[in-house]
Design a protein around this motif. Structure first.
Motif, mmCIF file in Angstrom:
data_model
loop_
_atom_site.group_PDB
_atom_site.id
_atom_site.type_symbol
_atom_site.label_atom_id
_atom_site.label_comp_id
_atom_site.label_asym_id
_atom_site.label_seq_id
_atom_site.Cartn_x
_atom_site.Cartn_y
_atom_site.Cartn_z
ATOM 1 N N THR A 403 43.195 22.441 -36.865
ATOM 2 C CA THR A 403 44.129 22.989 -35.881
ATOM 3 C C THR A 403 45.558 22.530 -36.114
ATOM 4 O OG1 THR A 403 43.552 21.188 -34.342
ATOM 5 C CG2 THR A 403 42.359 23.281 -34.114
ATOM 6 N N GLU A 404 45.742 21.452 -36.866
ATOM 7 C CA GLU A 404 47.101 21.019 -37.198
ATOM 8 C C GLU A 404 47.827 22.047 -38.059
ATOM 9 O OE1 GLU A 404 45.518 16.404 -37.267
ATOM 10 O OE2 GLU A 404 46.485 17.227 -39.058
ATOM 11 N N HIS A 405 47.090 22.956 -38.691
ATOM 12 C CA HIS A 405 47.681 23.962 -39.572
ATOM 13 C C HIS A 405 47.755 25.341 -38.918
ATOM 14 C CE1 HIS A 405 47.521 21.286 -43.112
ATOM 15 N NE2 HIS A 405 46.376 20.865 -42.600
ATOM 16 N N LEU A 406 47.429 25.443 -37.628
ATOM 17 C CA LEU A 406 47.312 26.750 -36.988
ATOM 18 C C LEU A 406 48.282 26.915 -35.829
ATOM 19 C CD1 LEU A 406 43.408 27.055 -36.845
ATOM 20 C CD2 LEU A 406 44.961 27.931 -38.614
ATOM 21 N N GLN A 407 48.632 28.181 -35.566
ATOM 22 C CA GLN A 407 49.333 28.542 -34.348
ATOM 23 C C GLN A 407 48.294 28.785 -33.255
ATOM 24 O OE1 GLN A 407 52.746 28.545 -34.229
ATOM 25 N NE2 GLN A 407 52.587 27.822 -36.362
ATOM 26 N N ARG A 408 48.702 28.655 -31.999
ATOM 27 C CA ARG A 408 47.735 28.789 -30.913
ATOM 28 C C ARG A 408 47.063 30.160 -30.897
ATOM 29 N NH1 ARG A 408 50.318 27.306 -25.732
ATOM 30 N NH2 ARG A 408 51.606 25.954 -27.012
ATOM 31 N N GLU A 409 47.773 31.204 -31.352
ATOM 32 C CA GLU A 409 47.185 32.536 -31.360
ATOM 33 C C GLU A 409 46.081 32.678 -32.400
ATOM 34 O OE1 GLU A 409 50.395 31.894 -31.583
ATOM 35 O OE2 GLU A 409 51.146 32.524 -29.602
ATOM 36 N N GLN A 410 45.992 31.732 -33.322
ATOM 37 C CA GLN A 410 44.962 31.791 -34.358
ATOM 38 C C GLN A 410 43.683 31.047 -33.951
ATOM 39 O OE1 GLN A 410 47.715 30.156 -37.416
ATOM 40 N NE2 GLN A 410 47.221 31.995 -38.600
ATOM 41 N N ILE A 411 43.676 30.488 -32.739
ATOM 42 C CA ILE A 411 42.508 29.761 -32.223
ATOM 43 C C ILE A 411 41.951 30.568 -31.054
ATOM 44 C CG2 ILE A 411 41.672 27.592 -31.250
ATOM 45 C CD1 ILE A 411 44.192 26.272 -32.541
ATOM 46 N N VAL A 412 40.734 31.049 -31.192
ATOM 47 C CA VAL A 412 40.164 32.005 -30.243
ATOM 48 C C VAL A 412 38.893 31.439 -29.622
ATOM 49 C CG1 VAL A 412 39.080 34.284 -30.035
ATOM 50 C CG2 VAL A 412 41.180 34.010 -31.370
ATOM 51 N N HIS A 413 38.778 31.641 -28.327
ATOM 52 C CA HIS A 413 37.601 31.189 -27.582
ATOM 53 C C HIS A 413 36.778 32.396 -27.126
ATOM 54 C CE1 HIS A 413 35.861 30.038 -23.460
ATOM 55 N NE2 HIS A 413 35.077 29.490 -24.354
ATOM 56 N N ILE A 414 35.469 32.334 -27.333
ATOM 57 C CA ILE A 414 34.553 33.357 -26.837
ATOM 58 C C ILE A 414 33.845 32.771 -25.619
ATOM 59 C CG2 ILE A 414 32.556 34.807 -27.352
ATOM 60 C CD1 ILE A 414 33.259 34.486 -30.346
ATOM 61 N N PRO A 415 34.119 33.261 -24.414
ATOM 62 C CA PRO A 415 33.528 32.655 -23.207
ATOM 63 C C PRO A 415 32.095 33.136 -22.951
ATOM 64 C CG PRO A 415 35.030 34.402 -22.588
ATOM 65 C CD PRO A 415 35.108 34.298 -24.091
ATOM 66 N N LYS A 416 31.245 32.901 -23.936
ATOM 67 C CA LYS A 416 29.826 33.238 -23.840
ATOM 68 C C LYS A 416 29.019 32.126 -24.492
ATOM 69 C CE LYS A 416 30.608 38.237 -24.027
ATOM 70 N NZ LYS A 416 30.302 39.516 -24.718
ATOM 71 N N VAL A 417 27.816 31.879 -23.975
ATOM 72 C CA VAL A 417 26.948 30.848 -24.543
ATOM 73 C C VAL A 417 26.299 31.408 -25.801
ATOM 74 C CG1 VAL A 417 24.904 29.415 -24.197
ATOM 75 C CG2 VAL A 417 26.542 29.736 -22.322
ATOM 76 N N LEU A 418 26.780 30.960 -26.964
ATOM 77 C CA LEU A 418 26.265 31.435 -28.252
ATOM 78 C C LEU A 418 25.468 30.369 -28.984
ATOM 79 C CD1 LEU A 418 29.384 33.368 -29.638
ATOM 80 C CD2 LEU A 418 27.594 34.159 -28.070
ATOM 81 N N TYR A 419 25.384 29.176 -28.417
ATOM 82 C CA TYR A 419 24.795 28.040 -29.129
ATOM 83 C C TYR A 419 23.966 27.224 -28.157
ATOM 84 C CZ TYR A 419 24.768 24.239 -32.668
ATOM 85 O OH TYR A 419 24.422 23.302 -33.611
ATOM 86 N N HIS A 420 22.759 26.823 -28.591
ATOM 87 C CA HIS A 420 21.863 26.007 -27.780
ATOM 88 C C HIS A 420 21.664 24.671 -28.495
ATOM 89 C CE1 HIS A 420 21.388 29.838 -25.907
ATOM 90 N NE2 HIS A 420 20.675 30.339 -26.891
#
Length: 767
Positions: A403-420
């Motif tokens: 994340t030190e190399h990214l702009q905030r728009e390049q970090i995306v959150h999916i608000p769904k449970v995809l991992y158990h």
């Protein structure tokens, strides 16, 4: 004695925001007309008949429409009704039965019932309070906690925590703690995660999702990295099968066995490699631990993106489709992460973690990103993958470096449970305390991150297993002007100012006290005394009360680099309160900074503001005991929020001027929230920190708007906020659409709101 055994009947008299259904008056049917309906509770023989002690409340509440959420009593012990003395009640069960413990602490003067904070039509009848002994109350609470489907093992820890408080002489605090856990268990029983997943966790179906995946404009290959070492075969089966079951077909599974000594593991991997050409397996000849084996798997990856899956965890069937869909919606995304939950050996899902959108300060305090994380392969290789020596926190270290190399728009959150995340004895999912070496590795990862971004500091591990930066002392401390509006109430103002002068360690500050027409003689005398203090300027503001105008007037007359807005009913607790706030406010990427505020009884009054709660905005973690971590630890760590309260708010003067100050069309309510939103929309990160602790001596009664004029004004300002910000209020990036806007306690939303992938920009949230 017979009357006492049967209980004391309660009569309800509608007082506020309630309409009585005349056609069903005999049945006690009511309709709530807003978010603050109120009943006056009357008792035959007088409310004073309810002596101090524990009671069991029983009755019946049948909901015809809407929801009964967060019912509570407000007792008046002679000092008025306030949040500090509020008594939370359990919600009615699915059959409408009411059963809840009530603790009356002192002789009552009045009692109020607020049945819900949601619009609802309901019938309520048969309310009775029966006096019970303290052992009976404890037994009732422990039974209630034990009945929770998600916390079946919590009764013993709850009892142990109560006993610890009792041994310290804090019996009342222990009882309050036990009562809160009891209420949480009741909510889980009636509105728990199992029910939530049954209602809202259903898949669209493999065929339908496959068709949706094919309709996407691009189909990136996602390489799943799985390091393996002596995994129980049944769990490894489940892990690999969860990838084979993906509705999105464009994947590669890169498995590296780290010299497993159990023959069934190698045999199982060989079978799967033969089963599907997308599964590739490599066997190490030297044990290299998780970092080395993961890097070997990354070297095998042919996909444009790399996803990380632990050898005993599972992906949801649509996990990769949701990632591909997010990449379609955000083509420049370099790092994608989702919500997650835990799963036991029997396959039961529990303990969901519903996360905020990109939250850099929270990531520095704990690895909230965690699972499921997918990163562009070229970025992973650019930072040279996982680092040996950070085992146990290798994923946290990797995300920090990426994340030190990214702009905030390049970090995306999916608000769904995809991992158990598999929770078995000894696993990290059961708590980082099981792996103390992981805490130290994480501490070093965060400390090195701070150095790389030019903010060198010493990082310490908190009692809750999180991270806190302690910045090196600097000789360059910008001047802070503390602006305190006031009118009369001299004892509050004196307590506030005395605590500042006696406790504040920050070296360069002054006070700007704005008198909005004090008329009481002792207040005027104290203000005159302050005028002679070298660190105090008293400004007179004779116009009618308008908080926004008062603040604009005061800021325009200061010369300090940083301004601190402070209510006159605040009292300093931590001597370094201003040091912490000013240090964050001085960061060029930060807009507004807020503090931890407590009621005088050491429960939380403010640990940040979330947009949309209660209609416009509400305080999260309210009324929790001081020292508790809150939802996923957020009440105990510094993190980013869209808004904080103006009762204690710090920012650079240049930021305040950039947004042209406060909106004077909001004279009383929500002007602080509006200011924070406008600053956030300019691209600044707003910050809340628990390291700055203060008391807020406000009378925090719900329904404090106790006249028609005040209620009309409040409604007008709330409506102005809703018209101005619209859907933004429902999509706070610091919150999660799977969490309720009817609660300040991070309860589940029934139903969830917009579940589109998102980054931190507010402009994207309403789409």
């Amino acid at each position: 004695m017979l009357g006492r055994f049967r209980g004391i009947g309660l009569e309800l008299h509608a007082q506020n925001q309630l309409r009585i259904d005349d056609a069903a008056r005999g049945a006690g049917r009511y309709e709530s007309l807003g978010e603050d309906p109120q009943f006056d509770v009357r008792v035959a023989g007088g409310v004073g008949r309810l002596a101090a002690g524990w009671y069991l409340l029983t009755g019946h509440c049948q909901v015809k429409d809407g929801e009964i959420i967060a019912p509570c009593f407000y007792p008046d012990y002679g000092e008025g009704q306030s949040e500090a003395t509020r008594i939370d009640l359990a919600e009615p069960d699915s059959e409408g039965r009411l059963r809840s413990l009530v603790l009356i602490k002192r002789r009552l003067r009045m009692l109020r019932l607020d049945p819900t904070i949601h619009r609802a039509t309901f019938e309520i009848s048969g309310l009775r309070l029966r006096r019970i002994s303290r052992p009976q109350a404890m037994l009732e609470m422990l039974r209630g906690i034990g009945r929770s489907p998600c916390r079946s093992a919590d009764a013993k820890p709850a009892l142990a925590a109560f006993l610890r408080q009792a041994f310290r002489g804090r019996l009342s605090a222990g009882a309050d703690m036990l009562h809160r856990r009891y209420l949480e268990a009741q909510r889980e029983t009636d509105r728990g995660y199992q029910q939530w997943t049954a209602l809202f966790g259903a898949r669209a179906g493999m065929r339908r999702t496959f068709e949706r995946a094919q309709a996407l404009s691009r189909h990136p290959v996602i390489s799943i990295v799985v390091p393996v070492h002596n995994t129980p075969p049944a769990l490894l089966h489940s892990c690999i099968d969860s990838v084979l079951s993906q509705s999105y077909p464009h994947w590669q599974l890169c498995i590296v066995d780290d010299v497993s000594s159990h023959a069934p593991v190698r045999e199982l991997l060989a079978q799967y490699a033969q089963k599907d050409a997308r599964i590739q397996v490599r066997y190490r000849t030297e044990h290299g631990h998780i970092c080395a084996s993961s890097n070997d798997a990354i070297a095998m990856a042919e996909g444009e993106y790399v996803g990380f899956l632990d050898h005993d965890d599972e992906l949801s069937p649509d996990a990769l489709y949701e990632v591909a869909k997010a990449l379609h919606e955000h083509p420049d995304a370099h790092l994608i992460y989702s919500d997650e939950d835990k799963i036991d050996e029997a396959g039961r899902r529990f303990d969901p973690h519903f996360k905020p959108a990109w939250n850099p300060d929270l990531l520095r305090a704990l690895n909230y990103v965690c699972h499921f994380t997918v990163i562009r392969a070229d970025l992973v290789r650019r930072v040279r993958g996982l680092r040996a020596g950070f085992e146990g926190a290798q994923d946290h270290d990797l995300v920090l470096r990426c994340t030190e190399h990214l702009q905030r728009e390049q970090i995306v959150h999916i608000p769904k449970v995809l991992y158990h995340w598999r929770a078995i004895p000894g696993s990290t999912a059961m708590g980082v305390s099981n792996k103390p070496y992981a805490l130290e590795a994480g501490r070093r990862a965060v400390e090195e991150h701070y150095t790389r971004i030019g903010r060198p500091c010493r990082v310490e591990i908190t009692a809750d297993g999180h991270y806190r930066g302690q910045w090196l002392a600097s000789a360059d401390t910008p001047k802070v002007s503390i602006i305190i509006p006031t009118r009369d109430k001299v004892e509050l103002l004196r307590t506030c100012i005395d605590s500042i002068f006696e406790k504040t360690t920050y070296p360069d500050y002054d006070l700007v006290v704005v008198d909005n027409g004090s008329i009481e003689a002792d207040a005027k005398a104290y203000l005159e005394q302050l005028r002679g203090h070298e660190r105090v300027t008293v400004l007179d503001y004779a116009a009618p009360f308008n908080y926004s105008a008062i603040i604009n007037h005061a800021v325009a007359r200061t010369t300090a680099d940083i301004v601190c807005l402070l209510n006159n009913d605040i009292e300093v607790i931590t001597p370094q309160w201003l040091d912490h706030l000013a240090a964050h406010a001085a960061r060029p990427e930060v807009g507004v900074v807020g503090a931890m505020l407590y009621y005088p009884n050491d429960t939380i009054q403010h640990a940040g503001v979330v947009l949309g709660i209660g209609g416009v905005a509400g305080h999260v973690h309210a009324r929790m005991e001081r020292g508790t971590g809150g939802y996923i630890g957020r009440a105990g760590v510094t993190h980013n929020l869209t808004a904080v309260t103006g009762a204690c708010m710090v920012m650079r003067r240049s930021v305040f001027d950039e947004v042209e100050g406060m909106d004077e069309s909001l004279p009383v309510a929500f002007n602080d929230v509006d200011l924070c939103i406008r600053i956030h929309k300019r691209g600044y990160d707003n910050v809340w920190t628990p390291q700055s602790e203060l008391y807020h001596h406000e009378s925090a009664s719900r329904g404090i708007e106790d006249t028609p004029e005040k209620q009309a004004r409040f409604a007008l300002e709330a409506d102005r906020m809703k018209r101005k910000w619209g859907e933004y209020l429902r999509h706070d990036p610091a919150y999660n659409p799977n969490l309720s806007l009817d609660s300040c306690s991070f309860d589940l939303a029934f139903p969830p709101r917009n579940l589109s992938s998102r980054h931190t920009g507010l402009s994207t949230q309403a789409q």
